[in-house]
Design a protein around this motif. Sequence first.
Motif, PDB file in Angstrom:
ATOM      1  N   LEU A  27      37.029  50.118  35.509  1.00 13.67           N
ATOM      2  CA  LEU A  27      37.701  49.099  34.710  1.00 13.67           C
ATOM      3  C   LEU A  27      36.685  48.340  33.866  1.00 13.67           C
ATOM      4  CD1 LEU A  27      40.296  47.641  37.246  1.00 13.67           C
ATOM      5  CD2 LEU A  27      40.752  49.137  35.286  1.00 13.67           C
ATOM      6  N   ALA A  28      37.140  47.880  32.721  1.00  5.88           N
ATOM      7  CA  ALA A  28      36.267  47.174  31.780  1.00  5.88           C
ATOM      8  C   ALA A  28      36.336  45.666  32.022  1.00  5.88           C
ATOM      9  CB  ALA A  28      36.658  47.516  30.345  1.00  5.88           C
ATOM     10  N   PHE A  29      35.712  45.223  33.105  1.00  9.17           N
ATOM     11  CA  PHE A  29      35.593  43.786  33.341  1.00  9.17           C
ATOM     12  C   PHE A  29      34.703  43.209  32.237  1.00  9.17           C
ATOM     13  CE2 PHE A  29      36.624  45.532  37.491  1.00  9.17           C
ATOM     14  CZ  PHE A  29      37.563  44.629  37.979  1.00  9.17           C
ATOM     15  N   ASN A  30      35.014  42.010  31.761  1.00 15.13           N
ATOM     16  CA  ASN A  30      34.223  41.410  30.682  1.00 15.13           C
ATOM     17  C   ASN A  30      32.880  40.894  31.199  1.00 15.13           C
ATOM     18  OD1 ASN A  30      34.668  38.866  31.831  1.00 15.13           O
ATOM     19  ND2 ASN A  30      36.208  38.257  30.327  1.00 15.13           N
ATOM     20  N   GLU A  31      32.136  40.244  30.327  1.00 13.75           N
ATOM     21  CA  GLU A  31      30.791  39.775  30.686  1.00 13.75           C
ATOM     22  C   GLU A  31      30.795  38.731  31.795  1.00 13.75           C
ATOM     23  OE1 GLU A  31      32.531  37.835  27.152  1.00 13.75           O
ATOM     24  OE2 GLU A  31      31.943  39.907  27.484  1.00 13.75           O
ATOM     25  N   GLN A  32      31.945  38.090  32.034  1.00 16.47           N
ATOM     26  CA  GLN A  32      32.076  37.154  33.159  1.00 16.47           C
ATOM     27  C   GLN A  32      32.582  37.865  34.420  1.00 16.47           C
ATOM     28  OE1 GLN A  32      33.777  35.996  30.067  1.00 16.47           O
ATOM     29  NE2 GLN A  32      31.786  35.206  29.519  1.00 16.47           N
ATOM     30  N   VAL A  37      45.146  39.959  33.460  1.00 22.45           N
ATOM     31  CA  VAL A  37      46.256  40.480  34.252  1.00 22.45           C
ATOM     32  C   VAL A  37      47.550  39.887  33.701  1.00 22.45           C
ATOM     33  CG1 VAL A  37      47.272  40.651  36.548  1.00 22.45           C
ATOM     34  CG2 VAL A  37      44.783  40.601  36.278  1.00 22.45           C
ATOM     35  N   ILE A  38      48.449  40.765  33.294  1.00 20.27           N
ATOM     36  CA  ILE A  38      49.779  40.356  32.867  1.00 20.27           C
ATOM     37  C   ILE A  38      50.676  40.476  34.084  1.00 20.27           C
ATOM     38  CG2 ILE A  38      51.731  40.868  31.344  1.00 20.27           C
ATOM     39  CD1 ILE A  38      49.546  42.286  29.518  1.00 20.27           C
ATOM     40  N   THR A  39      51.391  39.407  34.387  1.00 25.72           N
ATOM     41  CA  THR A  39      52.274  39.411  35.541  1.00 25.72           C
ATOM     42  C   THR A  39      53.718  39.381  35.049  1.00 25.72           C
ATOM     43  OG1 THR A  39      50.586  38.221  36.781  1.00 25.72           O
ATOM     44  CG2 THR A  39      52.790  38.292  37.736  1.00 25.72           C
ATOM     45  N   GLN A  40      54.506  40.332  35.551  1.00 27.75           N
ATOM     46  CA  GLN A  40      55.884  40.527  35.115  1.00 27.75           C
ATOM     47  C   GLN A  40      56.806  40.537  36.321  1.00 27.75           C
ATOM     48  OE1 GLN A  40      56.653  44.542  33.650  1.00 27.75           O
ATOM     49  NE2 GLN A  40      58.086  43.757  32.136  1.00 27.75           N
ATOM     50  N   ASP A  41      57.988  39.927  36.172  1.00 26.19           N
ATOM     51  CA  ASP A  41      58.984  39.959  37.233  1.00 26.19           C
ATOM     52  C   ASP A  41      59.501  41.395  37.361  1.00 26.19           C
ATOM     53  OD1 ASP A  41      61.842  39.864  38.297  1.00 26.19           O
ATOM     54  OD2 ASP A  41      61.174  37.806  38.679  1.00 26.19           O
ATOM     55  N   VAL A  91      54.671  44.286  43.684  1.00 26.67           N
ATOM     56  CA  VAL A  91      55.594  45.414  43.762  1.00 26.67           C
ATOM     57  C   VAL A  91      54.894  46.660  43.224  1.00 26.67           C
ATOM     58  CG1 VAL A  91      57.774  46.383  42.907  1.00 26.67           C
ATOM     59  CG2 VAL A  91      57.648  43.964  43.594  1.00 26.67           C
ATOM     60  N   SER A  92      54.230  46.522  42.063  1.00 20.62           N
ATOM     61  CA  SER A  92      53.486  47.646  41.493  1.00 20.62           C
ATOM     62  C   SER A  92      52.348  47.122  40.630  1.00 20.62           C
ATOM     63  CB  SER A  92      54.403  48.556  40.668  1.00 20.62           C
ATOM     64  OG  SER A  92      54.811  47.900  39.486  1.00 20.62           O
ATOM     65  N   MET A  93      51.357  47.979  40.463  1.00 25.15           N
ATOM     66  CA  MET A  93      50.188  47.646  39.646  1.00 25.15           C
ATOM     67  C   MET A  93      49.894  48.855  38.763  1.00 25.15           C
ATOM     68  SD  MET A  93      46.298  46.756  40.931  1.00 25.15           S
ATOM     69  CE  MET A  93      46.716  45.154  41.614  1.00 25.15           C
ATOM     70  N   SER A  94      49.603  48.599  37.492  1.00 26.18           N
ATOM     71  CA  SER A  94      49.194  49.676  36.597  1.00 26.18           C
ATOM     72  C   SER A  94      48.092  49.170  35.682  1.00 26.18           C
ATOM     73  CB  SER A  94      50.386  50.226  35.813  1.00 26.18           C
ATOM     74  OG  SER A  94      51.058  49.211  35.114  1.00 26.18           O
ATOM     75  N   PHE A  95      47.421  50.122  35.066  1.00 22.47           N
ATOM     76  CA  PHE A  95      46.262  49.832  34.221  1.00 22.47           C
ATOM     77  C   PHE A  95      46.530  50.398  32.836  1.00 22.47           C
ATOM     78  CE2 PHE A  95      45.100  50.619  38.623  1.00 22.47           C
ATOM     79  CZ  PHE A  95      44.528  49.412  38.962  1.00 22.47           C
ATOM     80  N   ASP A  96      46.052  49.715  31.807  1.00 25.61           N
ATOM     81  CA  ASP A  96      46.296  50.220  30.462  1.00 25.61           C
ATOM     82  C   ASP A  96      45.359  51.380  30.130  1.00 25.61           C
ATOM     83  OD1 ASP A  96      43.881  48.910  29.856  1.00 25.61           O
ATOM     84  OD2 ASP A  96      44.613  48.212  27.932  1.00 25.61           O
ATOM     85  N   CYS A  97      45.599  52.008  28.993  1.00 23.42           N
ATOM     86  CA  CYS A  97      44.899  53.234  28.606  1.00 23.42           C
ATOM     87  C   CYS A  97      43.407  53.045  28.374  1.00 23.42           C
ATOM     88  CB  CYS A  97      45.549  53.833  27.361  1.00 23.42           C
ATOM     89  SG  CYS A  97      45.547  52.704  25.941  1.00 23.42           S
ATOM     90  N   ASP A  98      42.961  51.839  28.127  1.00 23.96           N
ATOM     91  CA  ASP A  98      41.537  51.558  27.920  1.00 23.96           C
ATOM     92  C   ASP A  98      40.849  51.055  29.173  1.00 23.96           C
ATOM     93  OD1 ASP A  98      41.493  52.188  25.173  1.00 23.96           O
ATOM     94  OD2 ASP A  98      42.269  50.198  24.670  1.00 23.96           O
ATOM     95  N   ALA A 101      42.934  46.073  30.937  1.00 20.34           N
ATOM     96  CA  ALA A 101      44.009  45.146  31.275  1.00 20.34           C
ATOM     97  C   ALA A 101      44.789  45.709  32.458  1.00 20.34           C
ATOM     98  CB  ALA A 101      44.942  44.922  30.091  1.00 20.34           C
ATOM     99  N   VAL A 102      45.355  44.794  33.236  1.00 19.64           N
ATOM    100  CA  VAL A 102      46.137  45.155  34.417  1.00 19.64           C
ATOM    101  C   VAL A 102      47.535  44.566  34.252  1.00 19.64           C
ATOM    102  CG1 VAL A 102      46.293  44.960  36.937  1.00 19.64           C
ATOM    103  CG2 VAL A 102      44.043  45.056  35.831  1.00 19.64           C
TER     104      VAL A 102
END
Length: 141
Positions: A27-32, A37-41, A91-98, A101-102
């Motif tokens: 995963l591409a964690f930033n410099e910090q 993370v986008i959280t969706q119902d 409920v579920s977790m997914s990662f974007d194509c780059d 982002a989660v």
Amino acid sequence: MKREYFTALEQHPENSPLALSDIIDNLAFNEQGLIPVITQDATTKMMLMLAWMNKEALMQTIATKRLTYWSRSRRKLWVKGETSGHVQTLVSMSFDCDGDAVLCQVNQQGAACHTNRQSCFYLQADTDGQKVVVTGDPTPV
């Protein structure tokens, strides 16, 4: 950014499992050391909030199924609902194509926003009228 790893996944066979640890390691964690993370119902599909996780928060979320974020203002881990009671259960977790982002779908108990609104996205832009409208009343505490 570790884009090469995720580019290679574009050709990966559908429904062919990958090790979760490999994805997390790339995963591409930033410099910090953070990732958005986008959280969706999970039921309504409403976007609830955007927050940040470091690797520890991500691993704790996976282990406990309780959404754990990194609080940039407090500079510490923050388990959603630990003080408010407004718990988010994974409920579920997914990662974007780059891999930068989660997306977490959750069962939300109570309000997601610290303003006691269901969603943090309650400032609705009216681009034609060049104004912003406040939507969604806060739920009583």
